[in-house]
Design a protein around this motif. Structure first.
Motif, PDB file in Angstrom:
ATOM      1  N   UNK A  38      74.797  60.770  57.119  1.00 60.31           N
ATOM      2  CA  UNK A  38      74.984  61.408  55.822  1.00 60.31           C
ATOM      3  C   UNK A  38      75.870  60.507  54.967  1.00 60.31           C
ATOM      4  N   UNK A  39      75.581  60.480  53.678  1.00 61.55           N
ATOM      5  CA  UNK A  39      76.342  59.671  52.738  1.00 61.55           C
ATOM      6  C   UNK A  39      77.353  60.564  52.026  1.00 61.55           C
ATOM      7  N   UNK A  40      78.551  60.031  51.834  1.00 56.51           N
ATOM      8  CA  UNK A  40      79.611  60.763  51.141  1.00 56.51           C
ATOM      9  C   UNK A  40      80.105  59.920  49.977  1.00 56.51           C
ATOM     10  N   UNK A  41      80.128  60.517  48.803  1.00 58.63           N
ATOM     11  CA  UNK A  41      80.730  59.901  47.632  1.00 58.63           C
ATOM     12  C   UNK A  41      81.967  60.714  47.289  1.00 58.63           C
ATOM     13  N   UNK A  56      83.831  65.562  46.150  1.00 61.59           N
ATOM     14  CA  UNK A  56      83.087  64.941  47.234  1.00 61.59           C
ATOM     15  C   UNK A  56      81.639  65.410  47.162  1.00 61.59           C
ATOM     16  N   UNK A  57      80.727  64.467  47.223  1.00 61.82           N
ATOM     17  CA  UNK A  57      79.307  64.764  47.324  1.00 61.82           C
ATOM     18  C   UNK A  57      78.854  64.375  48.719  1.00 61.82           C
ATOM     19  N   UNK A  58      78.304  65.325  49.442  1.00 60.33           N
ATOM     20  CA  UNK A  58      77.754  65.076  50.774  1.00 60.33           C
ATOM     21  C   UNK A  58      76.236  65.050  50.614  1.00 60.33           C
ATOM     22  N   UNK A  59      75.650  63.888  50.860  1.00 61.54           N
ATOM     23  CA  UNK A  59      74.233  63.682  50.607  1.00 61.54           C
ATOM     24  C   UNK A  59      73.524  63.505  51.948  1.00 61.54           C
ATOM     25  N   UNK A  64      67.172  66.532  52.669  1.00 57.30           N
ATOM     26  CA  UNK A  64      67.092  66.562  51.209  1.00 57.30           C
ATOM     27  C   UNK A  64      68.009  67.641  50.644  1.00 57.30           C
ATOM     28  N   UNK A  65      69.275  67.493  50.951  1.00 58.97           N
ATOM     29  CA  UNK A  65      70.285  68.465  50.556  1.00 58.97           C
ATOM     30  C   UNK A  65      71.510  67.724  50.021  1.00 58.97           C
ATOM     31  N   UNK A  66      72.081  68.232  48.932  1.00 59.37           N
ATOM     32  CA  UNK A  66      73.301  67.674  48.357  1.00 59.37           C
ATOM     33  C   UNK A  66      74.319  68.801  48.232  1.00 59.37           C
TER      34      UNK A  66
END
Length: 142
Positions: A38-41, A56-59, A64-66
């Motif tokens: 999972x990608x985290x911004x 924080x955005x958990x991608x 296909x969930x943000x």
């Protein structure tokens, strides 16, 4: 391993009953990290009224969930998943405001060095449609 990134955010907001849409464009310096596929911004949002709140955005590209999480002073939790209406909240000085978003379009195109996330959704407050949004968030490694 954390990477420094430049995050660009564009959001078009069409409010029910209003003629003109609102367009917001912002840039933030933040961090990107990957954990369990999972990608985290992560960035501090200095937009009006947010006073540098950590966001924080958990991608999750597989499901296909943000997930958007924002800390005090403008605490918020909002999940985006295509074709689903999902409850969330926004905390204000006056209390917790329950909301829901129904995502009509979600496109995740991300890599370790750059990425774009496009989300189109309807925002419901108190069960009533409040606004429609077109959100585009992109990042590049600094």
């Amino acid at each position: 391993m954390n990477k420094k990134v430049l995050i660009k955010l564009e959001n078009r907001q069409d409010y029910v009953g209003e003629q003109a849409a609102t367009n917001i464009k912002s840039e933030f310096k933040g961090e990107l990290y990957i954990k369990k596929e999972k990608y985290y911004l992560s960035y501090n949002d200095h937009s009006e009224g947010l006073d540098g709140a950590r966001t924080i955005l958990k991608i999750d590209p597989k499901t296909e969930r943000v997930l958007l999480l924002r800390e005090e002073p403008a605490e918020m939790k909002q999940t985006f998943k295509k074709a689903q209406k999902i409850k969330g909240y926004f905390k204000t000085a006056y209390g917790k405001l329950e909301l829901a978003v129904k995502t009509s379009h979600l496109k995740i195109d991300i890599e370790d060095s750059n990425g774009i996330i496009k989300i189109e959704y309807q925002l419901f407050l108190g069960g009533e449609l409040s606004s429609q949004h077109k959100l585009k968030l992109s990042y590049t490694i600094l």
